[in-house]
Design a protein around this motif. Structure first.
Motif, PDB file in Angstrom:
ATOM      1  N   ASP A 191      -2.742   2.490  -3.246  1.00 52.17           N
ATOM      2  CA  ASP A 191      -1.535   2.926  -3.533  1.00 52.17           C
ATOM      3  C   ASP A 191      -0.752   3.392  -2.293  1.00 52.17           C
ATOM      4  O   ASP A 191      -0.096   4.379  -2.077  1.00 52.17           O
ATOM      5  CB  ASP A 191      -1.594   4.458  -3.996  1.00 52.17           C
ATOM      6  N   ASP A 212       0.186  -0.031  -8.850  1.00 55.45           N
ATOM      7  CA  ASP A 212       0.173   0.331  -7.443  1.00 55.45           C
ATOM      8  C   ASP A 212      -0.265  -0.847  -6.644  1.00 55.45           C
ATOM      9  O   ASP A 212       0.037  -1.107  -5.353  1.00 55.45           O
ATOM     10  CB  ASP A 212      -0.727   1.745  -7.115  1.00 55.45           C
ATOM     11  N   SER A 244      -2.496   9.650  -6.400  1.00 56.74           N
ATOM     12  CA  SER A 244      -2.624   8.501  -7.421  1.00 56.74           C
ATOM     13  C   SER A 244      -4.012   8.178  -7.547  1.00 56.74           C
ATOM     14  O   SER A 244      -4.628   8.024  -8.844  1.00 56.74           O
ATOM     15  CB  SER A 244      -1.754   7.607  -7.565  1.00 56.74           C
TER      16      SER A 244
END
Length: 348
Positions: A127, A16, A255
């Protein structure tokens, strides 16, 4: 030093973070100082970030610091080399060597940015993927509106034409109302701006003077609540915030928290409400705070029972723990966060 310094916190999230860095490399506003604070990752994050920088030798210059060096403004020779290189992205990687939590880790990068003279600080979740014109449009808005201290953009779910939020408004009952949340992109303004009172730390550009005058992110909470607390503080100081609809950011929602606290762990909800209850203790008169907590739990606990299938005994245990801990604790430490977020009712 470029006028804008982006601060990104990484913890075991190399894929990410590299995606986020690549989106910053493609920004139309250049040069851009990017500060990645690694919060003691156990994966190969530092190796992969270094490899990304080396893959773009003409466009990215990089330096690495430990936490103490960064908070002192870096090494003079390294800072001169960064500026002399002329790269579009001046990457500063800070190895914190331990998990400081979101606010404390981010503050390492903010202190570096302030010490080295940045005019603006861009807080970004690792992210996120930032559209090429987004940083330029946010900074342009603040240049054109000197009475505003911070701005966020149109934040979409990653890979979907659906809005996560466009900032929002603080409510009188201790919550926030997101702007255009869960709406299709087509039904959301694509230009112009709107004043807001809640700004998400996921993607927010601030004047550096905001932190110098009002303090950094609150480190009382290991994970979560820092953007809500900052929004409350800025509202009390009569600082103005805005959402710029033409600054698009995509967010891989969940995430970061999912790595720290699995979605199935009941303690994740305990941490969320404990953060909020402790935070609001400083903003409500104490009698109102006590009543507000009871009203909040009378709404929250039945919803958790229905959604999680809890027993009434489990609901009562959770409510009792929240009432006790929010009255006796001054914050949520790393130990409490990690213990609670990974476990269910057995720890109550």
């Amino acid at each position: 030093m470029p006028s804008i310094a982006a601060v990104i916190l990484n913890w075991n999230g190399a894929p990410d973070t590299v995606d986020c860095l690549e989106s910053l490399r493609l920004q139309t506003l250049r040069p851009l100082r990017v500060i990645v604070v690694d919060n003691g990752s156990r994966d190969d994050s530092l190796v992969r970030i270094d490899a990304w920088a080396k893959d773009h030798p003409g466009d990215v210059s990089a330096v690495s610091y430990d936490r103490a060096e960064a908070e002192a403004g870096g090494r003079p020779a390294a800072e001169q080399e960064l500026a002399k290189h002329g790269a579009g992205v001046q990457l500063v990687v800070v190895d914190a060597k331990e998990n400081l939590g979101f606010a404390a880790g981010s503050n390492v990068g903010v202190r570096y940015a302030l010490y080295t003279g940045a005019g603006y600080v861009l807080l970004l979740n690792n992210d996120t993927v930032v559209a090429p014109e987004a940083v330029s449009r946010l900074s342009g808005f603040l240049t054109d509106h000197p009475d505003y201290v911070g701005a966020t953009g149109q934040i979409r779910y990653f890979g979907r034409r659906v809005i996560w939020n466009c900032g929002g408004d603080l409510t009188w009952f201790g919550s926030r109302r997101y702007l255009f949340s869960e709406q299709p992109v087509e039904s959301t303004p694509q230009e112009g701006w709107r004043r807001i009172t809640f700004i998400t730390g996921c993607a927010a550009l601030f004047r550096a003077s905001v932190f110098a005058q009002n303090g950094l992110l609150s480190e009382r909470f290991f994970f979560g609540e820092e953007d809500y607390e900052l929004s409350l503080r800025l509202k009390r100081a009569n600082c103005r915030l805005a959402c710029c609809f033409d600054a698009v950011v995509q967010h891989k929602v969940g995430s970061s928290i999912d790595r720290a606290a699995p979605p199935g762990a009941l303690g994740r909800y305990y941490i969320y409400y404990l953060n909020r209850f402790i935070d609001m203790r400083d903003y409500y008169p104490r009698p109102i705070w006590w009543l507000w907590r009871l009203l909040s739990l009378s709404f929250v606990l039945p919803r958790l029972k229905l959604s999680r299938g809890l027993s009434w005994r489990g609901v009562a245990l959770l409510g009792r723990r929240l009432l006790h801990d929010s009255a006796s604790l001054d914050g949520v430490t790393r130990d409490r966060f990690e213990t609670a977020s990974q476990r269910g009712l057995e720890w109550l």
